[in-house]
Enzyme design. Structure first.
Site, mmCIF file in Angstrom:
data_model
loop_
_atom_site.group_PDB
_atom_site.id
_atom_site.type_symbol
_atom_site.label_atom_id
_atom_site.label_comp_id
_atom_site.label_asym_id
_atom_site.label_seq_id
_atom_site.Cartn_x
_atom_site.Cartn_y
_atom_site.Cartn_z
ATOM 1 N N CYS A 187 11.005 -10.746 -6.050
ATOM 2 C CA CYS A 187 9.779 -11.082 -5.313
ATOM 3 C C CYS A 187 8.474 -10.481 -5.815
ATOM 4 O O CYS A 187 7.447 -11.168 -5.790
ATOM 5 C CB CYS A 187 9.973 -10.758 -3.849
ATOM 6 S SG CYS A 187 11.207 -11.837 -3.110
ATOM 7 N N SER A 203 10.659 -17.903 4.423
ATOM 8 C CA SER A 203 10.395 -17.727 2.990
ATOM 9 C C SER A 203 8.979 -17.215 2.790
ATOM 10 O O SER A 203 8.120 -17.381 3.659
ATOM 11 C CB SER A 203 10.505 -19.069 2.255
ATOM 12 O OG SER A 203 11.775 -19.626 2.415
ATOM 13 N N THR A 225 8.925 -18.831 -8.935
ATOM 14 C CA THR A 225 7.735 -19.194 -9.703
ATOM 15 C C THR A 225 8.017 -20.520 -10.417
ATOM 16 O O THR A 225 9.101 -20.731 -10.966
ATOM 17 C CB THR A 225 7.417 -18.093 -10.743
ATOM 18 O OG1 THR A 225 7.291 -16.855 -10.038
ATOM 19 C CG2 THR A 225 6.130 -18.381 -11.485
HETATM 20 P P1 NAD Z 1 18.100 -16.930 -2.348
HETATM 21 O O1 NAD Z 1 17.944 -17.684 -3.592
HETATM 22 O O2 NAD Z 1 19.064 -15.790 -2.271
HETATM 23 O O3 NAD Z 1 18.509 -17.926 -1.156
HETATM 24 C C1 NAD Z 1 17.910 -19.166 -0.941
HETATM 25 C C2 NAD Z 1 19.007 -20.160 -0.540
HETATM 26 O O4 NAD Z 1 18.384 -21.389 -0.144
HETATM 27 C C3 NAD Z 1 19.979 -20.513 -1.666
HETATM 28 O O5 NAD Z 1 21.298 -20.190 -1.281
HETATM 29 C C4 NAD Z 1 19.783 -22.030 -1.867
HETATM 30 O O6 NAD Z 1 20.980 -22.706 -2.200
HETATM 31 C C5 NAD Z 1 19.272 -22.436 -0.507
HETATM 32 N N1 NAD Z 1 18.561 -23.731 -0.490
HETATM 33 C C6 NAD Z 1 17.598 -24.177 -1.343
HETATM 34 N N2 NAD Z 1 17.179 -25.404 -0.961
HETATM 35 C C7 NAD Z 1 17.903 -25.748 0.138
HETATM 36 C C8 NAD Z 1 17.932 -26.887 0.991
HETATM 37 N N3 NAD Z 1 17.121 -27.938 0.801
HETATM 38 N N4 NAD Z 1 18.790 -26.902 2.029
HETATM 39 C C9 NAD Z 1 19.609 -25.850 2.250
HETATM 40 N N5 NAD Z 1 19.626 -24.735 1.485
HETATM 41 C C10 NAD Z 1 18.776 -24.691 0.446
HETATM 42 O O7 NAD Z 1 16.636 -16.433 -1.941
HETATM 43 P P2 NAD Z 1 16.248 -15.169 -1.041
HETATM 44 O O8 NAD Z 1 16.234 -13.933 -1.867
HETATM 45 O O9 NAD Z 1 17.035 -15.199 0.210
HETATM 46 O O10 NAD Z 1 14.720 -15.517 -0.731
HETATM 47 C C11 NAD Z 1 14.378 -16.566 0.126
HETATM 48 C C12 NAD Z 1 12.902 -16.447 0.462
HETATM 49 O O11 NAD Z 1 12.669 -15.216 1.152
HETATM 50 C C13 NAD Z 1 11.971 -16.436 -0.751
HETATM 51 O O12 NAD Z 1 10.787 -17.094 -0.399
HETATM 52 C C14 NAD Z 1 11.686 -14.958 -0.946
HETATM 53 O O13 NAD Z 1 10.431 -14.733 -1.534
HETATM 54 C C15 NAD Z 1 11.682 -14.441 0.475
HETATM 55 N N6 NAD Z 1 12.026 -13.026 0.622
HETATM 56 C C16 NAD Z 1 13.059 -12.481 -0.090
HETATM 57 C C17 NAD Z 1 13.417 -11.144 0.106
HETATM 58 C C18 NAD Z 1 14.546 -10.511 -0.648
HETATM 59 O O14 NAD Z 1 14.726 -9.311 -0.526
HETATM 60 N N7 NAD Z 1 15.330 -11.229 -1.407
HETATM 61 C C19 NAD Z 1 12.726 -10.383 1.054
HETATM 62 C C20 NAD Z 1 11.685 -10.971 1.763
HETATM 63 C C21 NAD Z 1 11.347 -12.301 1.548
HETATM 64 C C1 UGA Z 2 10.426 -5.614 -1.783
HETATM 65 C C2 UGA Z 2 9.654 -5.024 -0.604
HETATM 66 O O1 UGA Z 2 9.890 -3.616 -0.548
HETATM 67 C C3 UGA Z 2 10.075 -5.667 0.708
HETATM 68 O O2 UGA Z 2 9.260 -5.172 1.780
HETATM 69 C C4 UGA Z 2 9.908 -7.185 0.598
HETATM 70 O O3 UGA Z 2 10.360 -7.819 1.779
HETATM 71 C C5 UGA Z 2 10.718 -7.696 -0.582
HETATM 72 O O4 UGA Z 2 10.265 -7.027 -1.793
HETATM 73 C C6 UGA Z 2 10.552 -9.158 -0.838
HETATM 74 O O5 UGA Z 2 9.592 -9.746 -0.405
HETATM 75 O O6 UGA Z 2 11.444 -9.645 -1.512
HETATM 76 P P1 UGA Z 2 12.839 -5.263 -2.818
HETATM 77 O O7 UGA Z 2 12.252 -5.954 -3.998
HETATM 78 O O8 UGA Z 2 14.121 -5.737 -2.281
HETATM 79 O O9 UGA Z 2 11.798 -5.291 -1.599
HETATM 80 O O10 UGA Z 2 13.038 -3.709 -3.152
HETATM 81 P P2 UGA Z 2 12.013 -2.485 -3.332
HETATM 82 O O11 UGA Z 2 12.612 -1.304 -2.708
HETATM 83 O O12 UGA Z 2 10.646 -2.830 -2.904
HETATM 84 O O13 UGA Z 2 12.033 -2.260 -4.901
HETATM 85 C C7 UGA Z 2 11.427 -3.185 -5.791
HETATM 86 C C8 UGA Z 2 11.443 -2.615 -7.183
HETATM 87 O O14 UGA Z 2 10.536 -1.511 -7.297
HETATM 88 C C9 UGA Z 2 12.800 -2.077 -7.622
HETATM 89 O O15 UGA Z 2 13.021 -2.389 -8.978
HETATM 90 C C10 UGA Z 2 12.660 -0.587 -7.426
HETATM 91 O O16 UGA Z 2 13.526 0.169 -8.228
HETATM 92 C C11 UGA Z 2 11.199 -0.387 -7.837
HETATM 93 N N1 UGA Z 2 10.596 0.839 -7.268
HETATM 94 C C12 UGA Z 2 10.499 1.004 -5.927
HETATM 95 C C13 UGA Z 2 10.082 1.805 -8.127
HETATM 96 O O17 UGA Z 2 10.146 1.666 -9.362
HETATM 97 N N2 UGA Z 2 9.502 2.923 -7.591
HETATM 98 C C14 UGA Z 2 9.384 3.118 -6.252
HETATM 99 O O18 UGA Z 2 8.822 4.160 -5.834
HETATM 100 C C15 UGA Z 2 9.903 2.128 -5.404
#
Ligand code: NAD
Ligand code: UGA
Length: 458
Positions: A275, A130, A93
């Site tokens: 997220c 992303s 954000t």
């Molecule tokens: P993260 O912060 O763990 O990883 C992102 C990485 O990108 C970092 O290591 C950073 O150093 C690198 N980076 C940034 N700018 C760069 C550049 N110009 N060149 C090379 N590397 C660069 O983030 P994340 O949790 O992996 O999330 C990444 C995206 O995926 C986000 O948009 C998030 O919303 C989405 N997403 C996350 C999850 C999750 O469970 N964490 C699940 C689904 C989708």
């Molecule tokens: C969530 C989604 O589940 C994924 O599908 C998505 O890809 C991801 O966000 C993302 O875009 O980053 P994540 O945040 O890793 O995944 O984990 P969740 O299992 O969804 O839990 C999210 C939060 O909700 C946690 O704090 C968990 O404890 C809470 N939660 C989950 C509850 O409080 N109650 C529930 O019944 C389920």
């Protein structure tokens, strides 16, 4: 060995690392390289201590690393040598300027687009991994095609739905893989190339395709719906606590309706993670941008209920413990935002720890995987916090325990031993409803679950 195609992933985080490790594992015919600007993170990916904890991840990285999976810091070389580029950089954000606190900060994203444009010497398929605002692909296309060279790019949207703690299972057996493309001949060709990769292990009927804007929007909407279910059940916990109804019984009765389903109805101290909040705010911002104020207000309510739930938890602790927490020792069981991860981003524990400190409580924080991150989250606050890995040692001498994370180990502790070591009266606030509340009450604790009547000795 010659590989069929070269895949590059920019961003070696929670998504890039596990996703690419899975592709490399399932598709030995592809060479997969993951690059990041963070050289320390890349060094960790190349070591025995991976930068993230995820069940099953170590094994697949060990199998594939230096076979067809490579971690590197050389983005230029990576771009030059690739056919398909996944981009999974962070999209947090925005904290400044227009849209601060709501809109997605696309600076890392845009920088990547410019790097690709600068280094590319041949046609590339760019895959948005992303989570992004709708229409970001358009901006990506404009940046990529704004130089004089003749190189062509095709941008696809392939949002990731994995959840942390179950990432490898989610990647191996996804409910669906979504691929959005332009509906032009080259768009459909690129889409088919990506389908071909996933088809190595995902049943064809689970790989769905759509137009590129539907794909971008579906990701935001999926997260908004998931978070909505948690805020819905959490809002009802407040009513349960006023009326002696039991949220577990209510959730069971509601969830047995096959139209609703039983998953994601676990009441909690609030949802966390990097997220849900960011993606809902992103959706809200988009709605406001298009003048859809009622729609924006509707979705913003989910974040408001989540904030309310966290504050309500603190106020419940305060009122149960005779309206003062000053000088009292409180042990937080868990700091990760959910079990089976060391990730603490937006963890409700951060908010609650800070609020308890404001009330002048002393904190002992325990967690099997997240203590390092907890220390960083609370960096600069040295007084009144101790970090102790062993839960018995952590809770000894405390007046209260507050369960923040649903780690299974907490349900299996010897609570008689813990009770004996604590100050009296001893309190337990179970922010995850994972403990045996009746048993704890019998031992002597005053027990405050979420959305269930409290069990107290007063
Ligand atoms: P993260 O912060 O763990 O990883 C992102 C990485 O990108 C970092 O290591 C950073 O150093 C690198 N980076 C940034 N700018 C760069 C550049 N110009 N060149 C090379 N590397 C660069 O983030 P994340 O949790 O992996 O999330 C990444 C995206 O995926 C986000 O948009 C998030 O919303 C989405 N997403 C996350 C999850 C999750 O469970 N964490 C699940 C689904 C989708
Ligand atoms: C969530 C989604 O589940 C994924 O599908 C998505 O890809 C991801 O966000 C993302 O875009 O980053 P994540 O945040 O890793 O995944 O984990 P969740 O299992 O969804 O839990 C999210 C939060 O909700 C946690 O704090 C968990 O404890 C809470 N939660 C989950 C509850 O409080 N109650 C529930 O019944 C389920």
């Amino acid at each position: 060995m010659t590989f069929k195609k070269n895949i590059l992933c920019i961003g070696a985080g929670y998504v890039g690392g596990p996703t690419m490790a899975t592709i490399a594992y399932k598709c030995p015919q592809y060479k997969v390289t993951v690059v990041d600007i963070d050289s320390e993170r890349i060094a960790q990916w190349n070591s025995d201590n991976l930068p993230i904890y995820e069940p099953g991840l170590d094994e697949i990285v060990k199998t594939t690393r230096d076979r067809n999976l490579f971690f590197d810091t050389d983005i230029k070389r990576g771009v030059k040598g690739s056919d398909i580029i996944f981009v999974s950089v962070n999209t947090p954000t925005k904290t400044f300027g227009a849209g601060a606190g709501m809109a997605a900060d696309l600076q890392y994203w845009e920088k990547t687009a410019r790097q690709i444009r600068e280094y590319a010497q041949s046609h590339k398929i760019i895959v948005e991994k992303s989570t992004l605002p709708v229409k970001t692909a358009l901006a990506m296309e404009r940046i990529l095609t704004s130089s004089d060279n003749e190189i062509s790019f095709e941008v696809l949207s392939n949002p990731e739905f994995l959840a942390e703690g179950t990432a490898i299972k989610d990647l191996e057996y996804p409910d669906r893989v979504l691929i959005g493309s332009r509906e032009t001949a080259s768009g459909l060709k690129a889409r088919d190339e990506l389908v071909e990769i996933y088809a190595n292990w995902v049943p064809r009927e689970r790989i769905i395709t759509s137009n590129i804007w539907s794909s971008e929007l579906s990701k935001l909407v999926a997260n908004a719906f998931l978070a909505q279910r948690i805020s819905s059940i959490n809002s009802i916990t407040a009513l349960c606590e006023k009326t002696d109804a039991d949220i577990i019984e209510v959730a069971r009765a509601v969830g047995m309706d096959s139209r609703l389903g039983s998953k994601f109805l676990d009441a909690s101290v609030g949802f966390g993670g990097s997220c849900f909040k960011k993606d809902i705010l992103n959706l809200v911002y988009l709605c406001r941008h298009y003048g859809l104020e009622e729609v924006a207000d509707y979705w913003e309510g989910i974040v408001r209920i989540n904030d309310y739930q966290k504050e309500r938890f603190v106020l419940k602790m305060l009122s149960a413990m005779f309206n003062t927490l000053a000088g009292k020792k409180i042990c937080l069981f868990g700091f990760a935002f959910k079990a089976n991860t060391g990730d603490t981003r937006e963890s409700p524990a951060i908010f609650i720890a800070k609020r308890l400190l404001e009330e002048k409580a002393e904190l002992v924080i325990t967690d099997p995987k997240a203590l390092k991150n907890a220390m960083m989250d609370l960096y600069g606050i040295h007084e009144n916090i101790r970090y102790v890995e062993d839960p018995y040692e952590a809770s000894a001498g405390c007046d209260a325990i507050a369960v923040m994370t649903e780690w299974e180990l907490y349900a299996n502790l010897d609570f008689e031993k813990i009770y004996r070591s604590m100050g009296k009266p001893a309190f337990i606030f179970d922010g995850r409803n994972i403990l045996d509340h009746t048993r704890l009450f019998e031992i002597g604790f005053n027990v405050f679950p979420i959305g269930k009547p409290a069990l107290t000795h007063f």
